[in-house]
Enzyme design. Structure first.
Site, PDB file in Angstrom:
ATOM      1  N   PRO A 187       0.994  -1.277  -0.166  1.00 15.09           N
ATOM      2  CA  PRO A 187      -0.111  -0.135  -0.199  1.00 15.09           C
ATOM      3  C   PRO A 187       0.840   1.218  -0.075  1.00 15.09           C
ATOM      4  CG  PRO A 187       0.151  -0.913   2.261  1.00 15.09           C
ATOM      5  CD  PRO A 187       0.846  -1.824   1.280  1.00 15.09           C
ATOM      6  N   GLU A 188       2.012   1.207  -0.224  1.00  9.59           N
ATOM      7  CA  GLU A 188       2.905   2.342  -0.049  1.00  9.59           C
ATOM      8  C   GLU A 188       2.355   3.631  -1.107  1.00  9.59           C
ATOM      9  OE1 GLU A 188       5.882  -1.032   1.157  1.00  9.59           O
ATOM     10  OE2 GLU A 188       4.136  -0.637  -0.004  1.00  9.59           O
ATOM     11  N   ILE A 189       1.927   3.019  -2.203  1.00  6.22           N
ATOM     12  CA  ILE A 189       1.431   4.120  -3.367  1.00  6.22           C
ATOM     13  C   ILE A 189       0.508   5.010  -2.585  1.00  6.22           C
ATOM     14  CG2 ILE A 189      -0.553   2.730  -4.111  1.00  6.22           C
ATOM     15  CD1 ILE A 189       1.526   4.896  -6.221  1.00  6.22           C
ATOM     16  N   LEU A 226       0.667   6.357   0.258  1.00  8.71           N
ATOM     17  CA  LEU A 226       1.657   7.452   1.006  1.00  8.71           C
ATOM     18  C   LEU A 226       2.520   8.414  -0.091  1.00  8.71           C
ATOM     19  CD1 LEU A 226       2.709   5.477   4.029  1.00  8.71           C
ATOM     20  CD2 LEU A 226       0.680   6.935   4.019  1.00  8.71           C
TER      21      LEU A 226
END
Length: 697
Positions: A142-144, A146
């Site tokens: 899920p880094e996208i 952020l």
């Protein structure tokens, strides 16, 4: 549980963690189990990384160990980094170094994946040589969300296993995949039917028995074999994100391309450079702020020692779409709803509407028929006030005037036990309502936003003298239905409407200065809003607006989209045109001797953004809200403020408070009620502080 008891439990848990190892080494015959032991989610703190590094070294050197299983205690395998410790580069041993240590281990390493395996947890799983996953487990990057590129070699290892298309789908969407989906993609070697840890140990035993050794993911090439298709996917994805506002999607695609073009180590360096580059962008800073702010804003302040009552039954007063949205939100979270209405026929109609919603969900595979039936059984409609007597919280969701709400709640109160919390969805009139209640200390505001079942934030307004138990009960109810409760002192307009109306007042002045409605809307959509302010006001109806221009247009019969004309004329073709309004405004300016000013896009958006930030600063200064976070979260979740801007207070921080204050002073002569800087601006600038620092107090 009291606040003191909760604090004591937190201290005891911290002391237990300090005494217990972060990674526990267990043995199952010749299989070593390395158990991450910081439940519930086993964050990859520096302590955890070091402990895992040391444990790998220890069992690798043990001649009696033939295979290693990584598994997690608690609800999940591993969910990556602690949110408040996100940095561009992590302290030694870094995640990259740890993953390389796992990958290069001379004994087969099997990752046992249950619960959530995301962020750095995904990197650990990919570094392992084999993966066993539970069917209900989730795996994702899920880094996208952020504005960041994943680290730990994720962008290099994923495409080696599954190819560019599936890898980019997972990395660019941020959505997790389930166990069966991961198995279908080729990310895991075995799906566990029940106990994942036991299945992983059994899998390790079979590996040892068959003589299979380590199988580093970095050496896998299944996903790289069809170079032409791989490049075709890269080109297609680049075209798709060509106008993306964030840097991260482009850098993720670059990294996935590097997985095919460069040796693994070079691709890993590309990944680290890309992450550092994204980390410094304003968009990523704002997204990280948004992520942390939601968690901070949900804190309950001012109810220390409270004993909240669990809301098992909600008494809901009102019918229509808005009230039914609240009913659905409660039913979805297994809360019984007593729906009070004036008309039996209307209640039957409302029951049918809710039935239709759930039946459609069953048809679309979102619910089972058993779940639908259970929710419908928990909905009890009544026209009798005493039907609410068993409710733990009674919520007025009518659309009446403040006087009508006051009379209604005072009448309902007569039928309720002393422990029942009373609330209204109104955003004003709190003191007037409380004045007529026998027990005003149990009365709060719960300001939902439409559509109530979908918008994830609720303003929780507490008046003077509110009982801490009542406040904590209402707070727990909001969290229990999956929403973020933002607590503030009761005042008319609360946060959302006060801040939004300040922006609309700025629009009013801009229109009189010569900016056309279409120009203002275009600028604010470019800033990131889903719709421009003139579009929004037209949709709501200009007769509900207080601005001078809106009121003048209403006098001209231009009441908004519902009547076909407002700021825009709405044509049969579906297009809209602001020419007529601009002609009216131009005539007004001529009559008033107001010259048309040449306004840049920056002049427009800074006037609107800073009007909202200044309204927020005044709320802070007045003590209506405790933290700037509260304002940002409400505006992002309820009013469509672009998440990658972080909300009006974060936007001011990123603009620079000195610059923001100077611009406010420039604008103040035109409308001091909108732009005269609140004194808090000067205090923050003088002390070298910003709004973000106030969030940490």
């Amino acid at each position: 549980m009291s606040g003191a008891k909760a604090a004591e439990l937190i201290r005891d848990r911290a002391q237990d963690e300090a005494r217990s190892p972060a990674v526990i080494i267990e043995r199952h015959e010749d299989i070593a189990l390395l158990r991450l032991s910081r439940p519930p989610v086993n964050l990859l703190t520096q302590e955890m990384r070091q402990a895992l590094w040391d444990a790998i070294a220890q069992v690798e050197a043990d001649t009696e160990v033939n295979a290693i299983v990584l598994l997690g205690s608690g609800a999940s395998f591993c969910t990556g980094f602690a949110p408040d410790s996100l940095v561009a580069q992590d302290a030694a041993p870094s995640l990259n170094a740890l993953c390389d240590r796992i990958s290069s281990c001379q004994k087969p390493v099997i990752a046992s994946l249950h619960g959530a395996t995301i962020e750095g947890g995904l990197a650990l799983a990919l570094a392992a040589h084999y993966r066993v996953m539970g069917r209900a487990a989730r795996l994702g990057a899920p880094e996208i969300s952020l504005g960041l590129v994943p680290t730990g070699g994720v962008t290099q290892l994923l495409p080696r296993l599954v190819g560019a298309g599936p890898a980019l789908e997972l990395l660019l969407s941020g959505r997790p995949v389930s166990g069966p989906q991961a198995a279908k993609l080729g990310l895991v070697d075995e799906l566990a039917q029940k106990r994942t840890g036991e299945a992983a140990v059994a899998y390790a035993k079979r590996l040892v028995a068959s003589g299979q050794g380590p199988r580093p993911t970095r050496d896998r090439t299944e996903g790289l074999r069809d170079g032409a298709s791989y490049f075709k996917e890269i080109v297609a994805r680049r075209e798709k994100i060509r106008e993306a506002r964030l840097l991260a999607p482009a850098r993720i695609i670059d990294c996935v391309e590097a997985a095919l073009m460069l040796p693994y180590e070079a691709g890993l360096r590309r990944e680290m450079v890309a992450r550092e580059e994204c980390f410094e962008t304003e968009e990523s800073k704002a997204l990280r702020h948004a992520f942390f702010s939601e968690r901070r804003a949900a804190r309950l302040i001012g109810a220390e020692g409270a004993v909240p009552r669990e809301v098992k039954t909600l008494g809901l007063v009102g019918t229509g779409t808005f009230a039914l949205g609240i009913a659905i939100a409660a039913l979805d979270h297994e809360i019984e709803v007593r729906l009070l209405g004036n008309s039996a026929d209307q209640l039957v109609h409302d029951e049918q509407r809710i039935n239709s919603v759930y039946t459609r969900a069953v048809q679309q595979g979102q619910l089972t028929s058993e779940q639908r039936d259970a929710r419908l059984k928990a909905l009890i409609a009544t026209t009798q006030l005493n039907g609410l007597a068993e409710a733990d919280l009674v919520l007025d969701a009518t659309a009446g005037s403040i006087e009508a709400r006051t009379r209604l709640l005072a009448r309902i109160e007569e039928f309720l036990p002393d422990t029942t919390v009373l609330a209204t969805v109104a955003d004003r009139g709190f003191a007037r309502i409380a004045q007529e209640l026998a027990h005003p200390e149990r009365f709060v505001g719960l300001h939902f936003f439409a559509p109530a079942q979908a918008v994830r934030v609720v303003e929780l307004a507490c008046g003077q003298g509110v009982d801490a138990n009542a406040l904590a009960t209402a707070h727990g109810f909001v969290r229990g239905i999956g929403k973020v409760p933002v607590t503030l002192r009761a005042r008319d307009g609360l946060i959302a409407n006060v801040v939004q109306e300040a922006g609309w007042s700025a629009v009013d002045v801009l229109l009189l200065m010569g900016a056309r409605p279409a120009r203002i809307d275009e600028v604010m959509r470019s800033y990131g809003f889903p719709a421009g302010p003139c579009e929004v006001m037209d949709a709501l109806g200009l007769n509900h607006m207080s601005g001078a221009v809106a009121q003048f247009l209403v006098g001209e019969g231009r009441k908004g989209k519902a009547v076909g004309s407002g700021f825009y004329d709405y044509l049969e073709s579906g297009e809209r045109d602001d020419s007529q309004t601009e002609a009216i405004l131009a005539d007004l300016r001529r009559q008033g001797g107001v010259p048309d000013l040449r306004l840049t896009d920056r002049d427009i958006f800074e006037r609107i953004v800073l009007a909202e930030a200044n309204a927020g600063a005044r709320l802070l200064q007045a003590g209506t809200v405790e933290h700037p976070d509260d304002i940002d979260v409400v505006m992002m979740l309820a009013k469509g403020y672009p998440r990658y801007r972080g909300g009006p207070m974060q936007a001011a921080d990123l603009m620079g408070l000195l610059h923001a204050e100077m611009r406010l002073k420039e604008f103040a002569d035109q409308a001091p009620d909108i732009w005269e800087p609140a004194t808090i601006w000067r205090e923050l600038v003088k002390n070298g502080d910003n709004f973000e620092k106030l969030n940490l107090i």
